[in-house]
Structure formats: C-alpha cells, structure tokens
Design a protein around this motif. Sequence first.
Motif, PDB file in Angstrom:
ATOM      1  N   PHE A  45       0.829  -1.213   0.000  1.00 50.15           N
ATOM      2  CA  PHE A  45       0.000   0.000   0.000  1.00 50.15           C
ATOM      3  C   PHE A  45       0.867   1.269   0.000  1.00 50.15           C
ATOM      4  O   PHE A  45       0.580   2.242   0.679  1.00 50.15           O
ATOM      5  CB  PHE A  45      -0.964  -0.002   1.204  1.00 50.15           C
ATOM      6  CG  PHE A  45      -1.720  -1.286   1.325  1.00 50.15           C
ATOM      7  CD1 PHE A  45      -2.769  -1.561   0.472  1.00 50.15           C
ATOM      8  CD2 PHE A  45      -1.359  -2.252   2.266  1.00 50.15           C
ATOM      9  CE1 PHE A  45      -3.456  -2.780   0.550  1.00 50.15           C
ATOM     10  CE2 PHE A  45      -2.039  -3.466   2.353  1.00 50.15           C
ATOM     11  CZ  PHE A  45      -3.089  -3.723   1.486  1.00 50.15           C
ATOM     12  N   SER A  46       1.946   1.220  -0.812  1.00 50.09           N
ATOM     13  CA  SER A  46       2.905   2.334  -0.757  1.00 50.09           C
ATOM     14  C   SER A  46       2.434   3.561  -1.538  1.00 50.09           C
ATOM     15  O   SER A  46       2.886   4.662  -1.258  1.00 50.09           O
ATOM     16  CB  SER A  46       4.271   1.883  -1.266  1.00 50.09           C
ATOM     17  OG  SER A  46       4.140   1.409  -2.581  1.00 50.09           O
ATOM     18  N   ARG A  47       1.557   3.402  -2.517  1.00 50.35           N
ATOM     19  CA  ARG A  47       1.163   4.611  -3.275  1.00 50.35           C
ATOM     20  C   ARG A  47      -0.356   4.776  -3.324  1.00 50.35           C
ATOM     21  O   ARG A  47      -1.054   4.107  -4.070  1.00 50.35           O
ATOM     22  CB  ARG A  47       1.773   4.549  -4.668  1.00 50.35           C
ATOM     23  CG  ARG A  47       1.519   5.802  -5.373  1.00 50.35           C
ATOM     24  CD  ARG A  47       2.600   6.359  -6.237  1.00 50.35           C
ATOM     25  NE  ARG A  47       1.923   7.342  -7.063  1.00 50.35           N
ATOM     26  CZ  ARG A  47       1.923   7.352  -8.373  1.00 50.35           C
ATOM     27  NH1 ARG A  47       2.643   6.478  -9.026  1.00 50.35           N
ATOM     28  NH2 ARG A  47       1.250   8.260  -9.025  1.00 50.35           N
ATOM     29  N   LEU A  48      -0.816   5.715  -2.478  1.00 46.67           N
ATOM     30  CA  LEU A  48      -2.251   6.037  -2.439  1.00 46.67           C
ATOM     31  C   LEU A  48      -2.560   6.950  -3.627  1.00 46.67           C
ATOM     32  O   LEU A  48      -1.930   8.006  -3.764  1.00 46.67           O
ATOM     33  CB  LEU A  48      -2.570   6.748  -1.125  1.00 46.67           C
ATOM     34  CG  LEU A  48      -4.034   7.067  -0.841  1.00 46.67           C
ATOM     35  CD1 LEU A  48      -4.829   5.803  -0.532  1.00 46.67           C
ATOM     36  CD2 LEU A  48      -4.156   8.045   0.326  1.00 46.67           C
ATOM     37  N   ILE A  49      -3.504   6.581  -4.491  1.00 50.28           N
ATOM     38  CA  ILE A  49      -3.809   7.449  -5.639  1.00 50.28           C
ATOM     39  C   ILE A  49      -5.190   8.095  -5.531  1.00 50.28           C
ATOM     40  O   ILE A  49      -5.550   8.929  -6.345  1.00 50.28           O
ATOM     41  CB  ILE A  49      -3.673   6.698  -6.990  1.00 50.28           C
ATOM     42  CG1 ILE A  49      -4.526   5.416  -7.010  1.00 50.28           C
ATOM     43  CG2 ILE A  49      -2.235   6.414  -7.326  1.00 50.28           C
ATOM     44  CD1 ILE A  49      -4.605   4.758  -8.371  1.00 50.28           C
ATOM     45  N   GLY A  50      -5.938   7.705  -4.528  1.00 47.92           N
ATOM     46  CA  GLY A  50      -7.245   8.334  -4.355  1.00 47.92           C
ATOM     47  C   GLY A  50      -7.902   7.802  -3.096  1.00 47.92           C
ATOM     48  O   GLY A  50      -7.510   6.760  -2.570  1.00 47.92           O
ATOM     49  N   SER A  51      -8.877   8.562  -2.614  1.00 47.45           N
ATOM     50  CA  SER A  51      -9.638   8.035  -1.480  1.00 47.45           C
ATOM     51  C   SER A  51     -11.037   8.608  -1.551  1.00 47.45           C
ATOM     52  O   SER A  51     -11.260   9.681  -2.116  1.00 47.45           O
ATOM     53  CB  SER A  51      -8.969   8.374  -0.160  1.00 47.45           C
ATOM     54  OG  SER A  51      -8.816   9.752  -0.063  1.00 47.45           O
ATOM     55  N   GLY A  52     -11.971   7.860  -0.995  1.00 48.41           N
ATOM     56  CA  GLY A  52     -13.354   8.306  -0.997  1.00 48.41           C
ATOM     57  C   GLY A  52     -13.976   7.979   0.332  1.00 48.41           C
ATOM     58  O   GLY A  52     -13.277   7.585   1.277  1.00 48.41           O
ATOM     59  N   GLY A  53     -15.285   8.137   0.408  1.00 45.23           N
ATOM     60  CA  GLY A  53     -15.987   7.883   1.652  1.00 45.23           C
ATOM     61  C   GLY A  53     -15.952   6.420   2.068  1.00 45.23           C
ATOM     62  O   GLY A  53     -16.118   6.101   3.238  1.00 45.23           O
ATOM     63  N   TYR A  54     -15.727   5.527   1.105  1.00 45.34           N
ATOM     64  CA  TYR A  54     -15.847   4.106   1.406  1.00 45.34           C
ATOM     65  C   TYR A  54     -14.556   3.323   1.232  1.00 45.34           C
ATOM     66  O   TYR A  54     -14.498   2.150   1.593  1.00 45.34           O
ATOM     67  CB  TYR A  54     -16.902   3.471   0.485  1.00 45.34           C
ATOM     68  CG  TYR A  54     -18.259   4.118   0.623  1.00 45.34           C
ATOM     69  CD1 TYR A  54     -19.004   3.953   1.779  1.00 45.34           C
ATOM     70  CD2 TYR A  54     -18.775   4.905  -0.405  1.00 45.34           C
ATOM     71  CE1 TYR A  54     -20.240   4.554   1.910  1.00 45.34           C
ATOM     72  CE2 TYR A  54     -20.018   5.507  -0.278  1.00 45.34           C
ATOM     73  CZ  TYR A  54     -20.742   5.329   0.885  1.00 45.34           C
ATOM     74  OH  TYR A  54     -21.961   5.923   1.015  1.00 45.34           O
ATOM     75  N   SER A  55     -13.565   3.937   0.632  1.00 41.53           N
ATOM     76  CA  SER A  55     -12.411   3.134   0.241  1.00 41.53           C
ATOM     77  C   SER A  55     -11.151   3.977   0.085  1.00 41.53           C
ATOM     78  O   SER A  55     -11.220   5.209   0.052  1.00 41.53           O
ATOM     79  CB  SER A  55     -12.702   2.469  -1.106  1.00 41.53           C
ATOM     80  OG  SER A  55     -12.867   3.478  -2.087  1.00 41.53           O
ATOM     81  N   SER A  56     -10.016   3.262  -0.021  1.00 39.12           N
ATOM     82  CA  SER A  56      -8.750   3.899  -0.391  1.00 39.12           C
ATOM     83  C   SER A  56      -8.280   3.202  -1.659  1.00 39.12           C
ATOM     84  O   SER A  56      -8.422   1.979  -1.791  1.00 39.12           O
ATOM     85  CB  SER A  56      -7.717   3.710   0.710  1.00 39.12           C
ATOM     86  OG  SER A  56      -8.200   4.296   1.894  1.00 39.12           O
ATOM     87  N   ILE A  57      -7.710   3.985  -2.578  1.00 44.77           N
ATOM     88  CA  ILE A  57      -7.315   3.423  -3.871  1.00 44.77           C
ATOM     89  C   ILE A  57      -5.790   3.499  -3.988  1.00 44.77           C
ATOM     90  O   ILE A  57      -5.194   4.573  -3.838  1.00 44.77           O
ATOM     91  CB  ILE A  57      -8.013   4.157  -5.038  1.00 44.77           C
ATOM     92  CG1 ILE A  57      -9.538   3.928  -4.970  1.00 44.77           C
ATOM     93  CG2 ILE A  57      -7.536   3.650  -6.395  1.00 44.77           C
ATOM     94  CD1 ILE A  57     -10.309   4.902  -4.208  1.00 44.77           C
ATOM     95  N   TYR A  58      -5.156   2.343  -4.242  1.00 44.41           N
ATOM     96  CA  TYR A  58      -3.693   2.252  -4.310  1.00 44.41           C
ATOM     97  C   TYR A  58      -3.261   1.827  -5.704  1.00 44.41           C
ATOM     98  O   TYR A  58      -3.932   1.012  -6.358  1.00 44.41           O
ATOM     99  CB  TYR A  58      -3.182   1.210  -3.304  1.00 44.41           C
ATOM    100  CG  TYR A  58      -3.506   1.569  -1.883  1.00 44.41           C
ATOM    101  CD1 TYR A  58      -2.639   2.373  -1.127  1.00 44.41           C
ATOM    102  CD2 TYR A  58      -4.686   1.126  -1.285  1.00 44.41           C
ATOM    103  CE1 TYR A  58      -2.953   2.725   0.178  1.00 44.41           C
ATOM    104  CE2 TYR A  58      -4.995   1.461   0.021  1.00 44.41           C
ATOM    105  CZ  TYR A  58      -4.141   2.267   0.743  1.00 44.41           C
ATOM    106  OH  TYR A  58      -4.447   2.621   2.037  1.00 44.41           O
ATOM    107  N   LEU A  59      -2.110   2.337  -6.111  1.00 45.08           N
ATOM    108  CA  LEU A  59      -1.523   1.901  -7.380  1.00 45.08           C
ATOM    109  C   LEU A  59      -1.050   0.464  -7.220  1.00 45.08           C
ATOM    110  O   LEU A  59      -0.438   0.110  -6.201  1.00 45.08           O
ATOM    111  CB  LEU A  59      -0.340   2.806  -7.747  1.00 45.08           C
ATOM    112  CG  LEU A  59       0.267   2.541  -9.122  1.00 45.08           C
ATOM    113  CD1 LEU A  59      -0.684   2.994 -10.224  1.00 45.08           C
ATOM    114  CD2 LEU A  59       1.603   3.248  -9.271  1.00 45.08           C
ATOM    115  N   ALA A  60      -1.343  -0.362  -8.212  1.00 45.46           N
ATOM    116  CA  ALA A  60      -0.882  -1.756  -8.194  1.00 45.46           C
ATOM    117  C   ALA A  60      -0.045  -1.987  -9.447  1.00 45.46           C
ATOM    118  O   ALA A  60      -0.302  -1.384 -10.492  1.00 45.46           O
ATOM    119  CB  ALA A  60      -2.096  -2.692  -8.187  1.00 45.46           C
TER     120      ALA A  60
END
Length: 338
Positions: A45-60
Amino acid sequence: MSCFLTCVRFDDSTTDKKPKITGSVSVSGITCYTWGDVESLTSNFSRLIGSGGYSSIYLARLSGAKKAAFKVHVGSHRLYQVFRSELEILLRLQHPHIVKLLGYFDDSEETGALLLEYLPQGNLQEKLNHNSKQVLPWRNRTAIAFQVAQAMEHIHEKCSPQIVHGDIKSSNILLDKNLNCKLCDFGSARVGFSSMVQPSTTMMIGSPGYTDPHYLRTGIASKKMDMYGFGVVVLELVSGKEAVSAEKGEMLVHTAAPLIHDICDLGANIAEEKVRQFLDPRLSKDSSLDIEEVKTMLGVAAFCLRSPPSLRPSASQVVQTLVQKIPSLSFLSCGKEA
Ligand SMILES: Nc1ncnc2c1ncn2[C@@H]1O[C@H](COP(=O)(O)OP(=O)(O)OP(=O)(O)O)[C@@H](O)[C@H]1O
C-alpha cells in the motif's frame, strides 16, 4: 456469483521478482486474489492514488509493469457490503466508458478489494480544478459529456436488469492518457427494483451539489436522478467551476439558475454575452471553442436539471442531441472507444 467464478489456480514461476499470483481466475479473466497478493501488488500500500468515503485506492503493479488500481474497503461490515455491491455490478458491466474490473479480493466478512484498470489522468474534478497544470480543451469537454452519456445509456437502457448509478459527479469520471473517460464508483448503484426502496430502509446516496432535490424529498432513486447529476457535470465542464464552491460553499446549480432559466425560455436565441459570462475564462484562447456548441451543452444541462424529473431527457436522448448538434463529436463513433 460463486457459480460465475471458476477457481483455476496458477503459478507465475518465470521470475522470483514478480509477485506470485496464487488466486483464482474466472472464465472471463477476472482474477480472484489473496490478501497477500493485494499487499504485494500494491508494494504494501505504498502509493495512495485516491480516497473516498468508502475506500482507499492504491496503485498496483501487475506483471509486465502494467499498472492497475486496487480499491480497498477495510474495517467494517458496512464497507464490505458497499464492496460486494460494486463487485456484483462491475462483474456484469462491459463498456468502453465504464471502468474495467480486472480482479478482486474478498474475505467474505469485512474486507474486500477491487482491482480496476488504471486511469493515469485521475478524475475530471481534479482536471477542471484551476490548479491543474493543463487546461482541458473544449473539444475534450464535449467528448467527455458524450462518453459519460453513452456509459449512462448503457446502464440505464441496455443492461438487464437496468442500473441506476446513484452518484454521478466529476470525481467519479476518470480520464485515460488521451482524455477519454470512464465512469467509476458503482458503490451507490441500485439494480432494477432496488432503486425504488424508500429511505427509511436504505442509506441515502449521492453527493453535495449533485443530488436531485426530488430524490432528497422522496428517497426514490431513479435514472432521472442520474440525469440530474449529469446536468451538474455538464455545468462544470462549461464553466470550469466546482459543483459546490470551496470558497463560498455556493452550489453551481444556484449560481447557474438565471442562465438555465433563460436557456429554457430562449434556447439557441440566448444572448452570446450571457453565455460567455458563464464560460470557463481559460477557454477564451481555445481554437476548438464554438459558442453554438456551448449553447447546446447548456441546453442539455438545463433539460437534465428540470423538475419534475419526468421532464428530464433520457441518456439516449442526450447522446442523440450531442451527436447531432456538436459536429466535433463526429470523430467519436457511438459506443466505441475513441
Ligand atoms: N481505476 C482508477 N484509476 C485511477 N484513479 C482512480 C481509480 N479509481 C479511483 N481512482 C481515484 O480515487 C478516487 C476515489 O475513487 P472512488 O470514487 O471509486 O472511491 P469511493 O470510496 O467510492 O468514493 P466516494 O466517496 O465518491 O463514494 C477517484 O476520484 C479517483 O481520483
């Protein structure tokens, strides 16, 4: 859904450096990952590319240096339910302007993750922001409106059962390297008759600045609430302003109300000066700008924002209007990737 997925284990043994995919693959190529895969593909989970009310989005990073995005819902049964609902909808959707599901992780209790295709230019809200390095050209703004309308036409009219997205907004529109767009975030979506459930039995959906006043009053989700959200997005595309101003907290639908009123009364006869006052000033030197196209976009927005909702157009009517009245869209063929 379990019958939809066939578990075929495979092992990537070509190199030790590549993450070992120890999950399962469906017949349609959707991979079922383990939590260990999620950790290794996101490099912990080293690169967070976005986040919202329900989730976190990571670069894979997948094999062959291909990038993807892991949308991770962790920590509560409520978030898990949002994940499951989005998973079940994305498994059924395939459209050039809807984000593609590549795989998922599911612990069947409280953690889930969706592996999505990666959209390198982020979301439309960021792209329209005045701090963005690039000014989004007019030609791309009309193309984005057209492509989102095509995605909505698909979920509203071409799917069975039909789907209401429930949260149409500029941060749920992602952009690829050529500024073509994909609709994302089906966590609030309602399928078929579930869209008619009253608010007492289900959580309210939508986002400030985009929510249909009729939905706020009745709690009945419908395709027409998506059309309202789309109308707000078109106002953002034309004006370059946010749906809710960060400075003053003003809603764009309120600041645009007098112009919308005139557009409804006068149509294409509206004074050019009034249209230019509302237009994003950063477009003044854009050679692709055509004031008649701006009027068409504003006309579409005005119709989508009408009350009662029955007066609003369907997504396919919007697609037809845009393609007929905006010649620059002729380089995009309907339903096909641009
Ligand atoms: N596939 C993707 N590629 C690139 N960026 C993405 C991708 N998916 C999501 N993002 C980024 O993460 C942000 C949040 O994503 P998303 O809206 O799906 O999350 P959410 O938790 O459902 O948010 P919301 O609070 O709107 O419900 C997006 O606005 C975008 O900036």
